[in-house]
Design a protein around this motif. Structure first.
Motif, PDB file in Angstrom:
ATOM      1  N   SER A   1      -4.683  12.649  -1.791  1.00 17.23           N
ATOM      2  CA  SER A   1      -3.869  11.499  -2.187  1.00 17.23           C
ATOM      3  C   SER A   1      -4.740  10.354  -2.662  1.00 17.23           C
ATOM      4  CB  SER A   1      -3.031  11.007  -0.997  1.00 17.23           C
ATOM      5  OG  SER A   1      -2.175  12.007  -0.528  1.00 17.23           O
ATOM      6  N   VAL A   2      -4.177   9.578  -3.577  1.00 15.88           N
ATOM      7  CA  VAL A   2      -4.792   8.332  -4.011  1.00 15.88           C
ATOM      8  C   VAL A   2      -4.114   7.213  -3.229  1.00 15.88           C
ATOM      9  CG1 VAL A   2      -5.117   6.741  -5.951  1.00 15.88           C
ATOM     10  CG2 VAL A   2      -5.383   9.210  -6.293  1.00 15.88           C
ATOM     11  N   ILE A   3      -4.932   6.346  -2.657  1.00 14.73           N
ATOM     12  CA  ILE A   3      -4.417   5.167  -1.969  1.00 14.73           C
ATOM     13  C   ILE A   3      -4.205   4.096  -3.035  1.00 14.73           C
ATOM     14  CG2 ILE A   3      -4.890   3.402  -0.228  1.00 14.73           C
ATOM     15  CD1 ILE A   3      -6.871   5.501   1.044  1.00 14.73           C
ATOM     16  N   VAL A   4      -2.984   3.589  -3.117  1.00 14.80           N
ATOM     17  CA  VAL A   4      -2.625   2.613  -4.138  1.00 14.80           C
ATOM     18  C   VAL A   4      -2.309   1.286  -3.456  1.00 14.80           C
ATOM     19  CG1 VAL A   4      -1.001   2.097  -6.006  1.00 14.80           C
ATOM     20  CG2 VAL A   4      -1.693   4.463  -5.572  1.00 14.80           C
ATOM     21  N   VAL A   5      -2.922   0.226  -3.956  1.00 16.06           N
ATOM     22  CA  VAL A   5      -2.685  -1.119  -3.431  1.00 16.06           C
ATOM     23  C   VAL A   5      -2.268  -2.003  -4.608  1.00 16.06           C
ATOM     24  CG1 VAL A   5      -3.700  -3.123  -2.272  1.00 16.06           C
ATOM     25  CG2 VAL A   5      -4.352  -0.807  -1.568  1.00 16.06           C
ATOM     26  N   ASP A   6      -1.130  -2.638  -4.481  1.00 15.35           N
ATOM     27  CA  ASP A   6      -0.600  -3.491  -5.553  1.00 15.35           C
ATOM     28  C   ASP A   6      -0.572  -2.766  -6.891  1.00 15.35           C
ATOM     29  OD1 ASP A   6      -0.218  -5.621  -3.759  1.00 15.35           O
ATOM     30  OD2 ASP A   6      -2.265  -6.350  -4.078  1.00 15.35           O
ATOM     31  N   GLY A   7      -0.215  -1.482  -6.855  1.00 14.21           N
ATOM     32  CA  GLY A   7      -0.072  -0.696  -8.063  1.00 14.21           C
ATOM     33  C   GLY A   7      -1.366  -0.166  -8.662  1.00 14.21           C
ATOM     34  N   LYS A   8      -2.504  -0.439  -8.014  1.00 14.57           N
ATOM     35  CA  LYS A   8      -3.796  -0.010  -8.544  1.00 14.57           C
ATOM     36  C   LYS A   8      -4.449   0.998  -7.604  1.00 14.57           C
ATOM     37  CE  LYS A   8      -4.556  -4.502 -10.612  1.00 14.57           C
ATOM     38  NZ  LYS A   8      -5.305  -5.741 -10.518  1.00 14.57           N
TER      39      LYS A   8
ATOM     40  N   MET B   1       0.847  -1.175   0.000  1.00 17.00           N
ATOM     41  CA  MET B   1       0.000   0.000   0.000  1.00 17.00           C
ATOM     42  C   MET B   1       0.894   1.241   0.000  1.00 17.00           C
ATOM     43  SD  MET B   1      -2.525   1.480   2.883  1.00 17.00           S
ATOM     44  CE  MET B   1      -1.100   1.894   3.830  1.00 17.00           C
ATOM     45  N   ALA B   2       0.441   2.258  -0.727  1.00 15.75           N
ATOM     46  CA  ALA B   2       1.185   3.515  -0.794  1.00 15.75           C
ATOM     47  C   ALA B   2       0.195   4.649  -1.037  1.00 15.75           C
ATOM     48  CB  ALA B   2       2.222   3.463  -1.914  1.00 15.75           C
ATOM     49  N   LEU B   3       0.658   5.860  -0.791  1.00 20.36           N
ATOM     50  CA  LEU B   3      -0.095   7.066  -1.121  1.00 20.36           C
ATOM     51  C   LEU B   3       0.670   7.809  -2.191  1.00 20.36           C
ATOM     52  CD1 LEU B   3      -0.978   8.455   2.426  1.00 20.36           C
ATOM     53  CD2 LEU B   3      -2.494   7.236   0.871  1.00 20.36           C
ATOM     54  N   ARG B   4      -0.073   8.386  -3.128  1.00 21.97           N
ATOM     55  CA  ARG B   4       0.545   9.265  -4.110  1.00 21.97           C
ATOM     56  C   ARG B   4      -0.372  10.463  -4.301  1.00 21.97           C
ATOM     57  NH1 ARG B   4      -2.268   9.428  -8.619  1.00 21.97           N
ATOM     58  NH2 ARG B   4      -3.235   7.587  -9.517  1.00 21.97           N
ATOM     59  N   PRO B   5       0.198  11.605  -4.646  1.00 23.17           N
ATOM     60  CA  PRO B   5      -0.645  12.794  -4.840  1.00 23.17           C
ATOM     61  C   PRO B   5      -1.683  12.549  -5.942  1.00 23.17           C
ATOM     62  CG  PRO B   5       1.678  13.396  -4.777  1.00 23.17           C
ATOM     63  CD  PRO B   5       1.619  11.896  -4.828  1.00 23.17           C
ATOM     64  N   ALA B   6      -2.899  12.991  -5.690  1.00 24.77           N
ATOM     65  CA  ALA B   6      -3.943  12.916  -6.712  1.00 24.77           C
ATOM     66  C   ALA B   6      -3.605  13.899  -7.825  1.00 24.77           C
ATOM     67  CB  ALA B   6      -5.304  13.233  -6.107  1.00 24.77           C
ATOM     68  N   GLU B   7      -3.899  13.501  -9.051  1.00 18.42           N
ATOM     69  CA  GLU B   7      -3.615  14.327 -10.220  1.00 18.42           C
ATOM     70  C   GLU B   7      -4.900  14.534 -11.009  1.00 18.42           C
ATOM     71  OE1 GLU B   7      -0.872  11.720 -12.110  1.00 18.42           O
ATOM     72  OE2 GLU B   7       0.770  12.214 -10.746  1.00 18.42           O
ATOM     73  N   SER B   8      -4.872  15.448 -11.947  1.00 24.02           N
ATOM     74  CA  SER B   8      -6.071  15.720 -12.747  1.00 24.02           C
ATOM     75  C   SER B   8      -6.540  14.471 -13.489  1.00 24.02           C
ATOM     76  CB  SER B   8      -5.819  16.872 -13.716  1.00 24.02           C
ATOM     77  OG  SER B   8      -4.749  16.558 -14.588  1.00 24.02           O
ATOM     78  N   GLY B   9      -5.634  13.589 -13.858  1.00 30.41           N
ATOM     79  CA  GLY B   9      -5.989  12.351 -14.539  1.00 30.41           C
ATOM     80  C   GLY B   9      -6.720  11.348 -13.663  1.00 30.41           C
ATOM     81  N   ASP B  10      -6.804  11.627 -12.370  1.00 27.76           N
ATOM     82  CA  ASP B  10      -7.484  10.722 -11.438  1.00 27.76           C
ATOM     83  C   ASP B  10      -8.971  11.024 -11.298  1.00 27.76           C
ATOM     84  OD1 ASP B  10      -5.217   9.183 -10.623  1.00 27.76           O
ATOM     85  OD2 ASP B  10      -4.563  10.890  -9.403  1.00 27.76           O
ATOM     86  N   GLU B  11      -9.469  12.051 -11.972  1.00 24.26           N
ATOM     87  CA  GLU B  11     -10.859  12.465 -11.745  1.00 24.26           C
ATOM     88  C   GLU B  11     -11.862  11.345 -12.033  1.00 24.26           C
ATOM     89  OE1 GLU B  11     -14.175  15.760 -12.982  1.00 24.26           O
ATOM     90  OE2 GLU B  11     -12.072  16.299 -13.186  1.00 24.26           O
ATOM     91  N   SER B  12     -11.687  10.592 -13.088  1.00 25.46           N
ATOM     92  CA  SER B  12     -12.664   9.530 -13.381  1.00 25.46           C
ATOM     93  C   SER B  12     -12.626   8.465 -12.289  1.00 25.46           C
ATOM     94  CB  SER B  12     -12.431   8.922 -14.756  1.00 25.46           C
ATOM     95  OG  SER B  12     -11.167   8.317 -14.836  1.00 25.46           O
ATOM     96  N   PHE B  13     -11.431   8.155 -11.778  1.00 19.16           N
ATOM     97  CA  PHE B  13     -11.347   7.212 -10.661  1.00 19.16           C
ATOM     98  C   PHE B  13     -12.048   7.769  -9.431  1.00 19.16           C
ATOM     99  CE2 PHE B  13      -9.168   6.351  -6.647  1.00 19.16           C
ATOM    100  CZ  PHE B  13      -9.552   5.030  -6.476  1.00 19.16           C
ATOM    101  N   LEU B  14     -11.805   9.044  -9.113  1.00 22.20           N
ATOM    102  CA  LEU B  14     -12.417   9.649  -7.925  1.00 22.20           C
ATOM    103  C   LEU B  14     -13.939   9.716  -8.054  1.00 22.20           C
ATOM    104  CD1 LEU B  14      -9.796  12.450  -7.225  1.00 22.20           C
ATOM    105  CD2 LEU B  14     -10.122  10.300  -5.964  1.00 22.20           C
ATOM    106  N   ARG B  15     -14.439   9.943  -9.265  1.00 26.62           N
ATOM    107  CA  ARG B  15     -15.891   9.936  -9.485  1.00 26.62           C
ATOM    108  C   ARG B  15     -16.460   8.533  -9.250  1.00 26.62           C
ATOM    109  NH1 ARG B  15     -18.319  14.241 -11.919  1.00 26.62           N
ATOM    110  NH2 ARG B  15     -16.931  15.922 -12.546  1.00 26.62           N
ATOM    111  N   ALA B  16     -15.775   7.524  -9.775  1.00 27.27           N
ATOM    112  CA  ALA B  16     -16.229   6.139  -9.578  1.00 27.27           C
ATOM    113  C   ALA B  16     -16.160   5.757  -8.102  1.00 27.27           C
ATOM    114  CB  ALA B  16     -15.383   5.181 -10.421  1.00 27.27           C
ATOM    115  N   LEU B  17     -15.131   6.209  -7.417  1.00 26.16           N
ATOM    116  CA  LEU B  17     -15.006   5.949  -5.987  1.00 26.16           C
ATOM    117  C   LEU B  17     -16.170   6.577  -5.234  1.00 26.16           C
ATOM    118  CD1 LEU B  17     -13.397   4.896  -3.541  1.00 26.16           C
ATOM    119  CD2 LEU B  17     -12.120   7.063  -3.606  1.00 26.16           C
TER     120      LEU B  17
END
Length: 104
Positions: A60-67, A1-17
């Motif tokens: 931040s986006v929480i990343v697990v196993d690279g996803k 598990m890791a954290l990475r800064p959220a980016e503009s390209g993450d918007e569709s993921f954040l909407r689905a979340l």
């Protein structure tokens, strides 16, 4: 598990979340397309509210196993002692109940 800064390209993921956290709305008898419109409205309103209430919060986006698995929005406050306020934390359903949120 890791954290990475959220980016503009993450918007569709954040909407689905966000949509995954609002399964309670799926029971509403809405015409086709209205649930998606409601979720979009809620997402935009929430993001605007967060930016106004917590300027400078670390998104931040929480990343697990690279996803991408979730989101952490954290407001830090300097001082003695330094503090942190968890504004928002959410995980996709597949990652819930595994201790990831607790670890974050």
């Amino acid at each position: 598990m890791a954290l990475r800064p959220a980016e503009s390209g993450d918007e569709s993921f954040l909407r689905a979340l966000h949509a995954s956290t609002r399964q309670d709305l799926a029971v509403l008898p809405l015409p086709p397309g209205q649930l998606e419109a409601l979720l979009d409205l809620q997402f935009r309103a929430r993001e605007t509210s967060y930016r106004q209430q917590f300027p400078g919060a670390e998104d931040s986006v929480i990343v697990v196993d690279g996803k991408p698995a979730g989101r952490l929005l954290l407001q830090r406050a300097l001082g003695a002692p330094p503090r942190a306020h968890v504004v928002d934390i959410a995980l996709l359903p597949a990652y819930r109940g595994q201790g990831i949120g607790t670890a974050v």
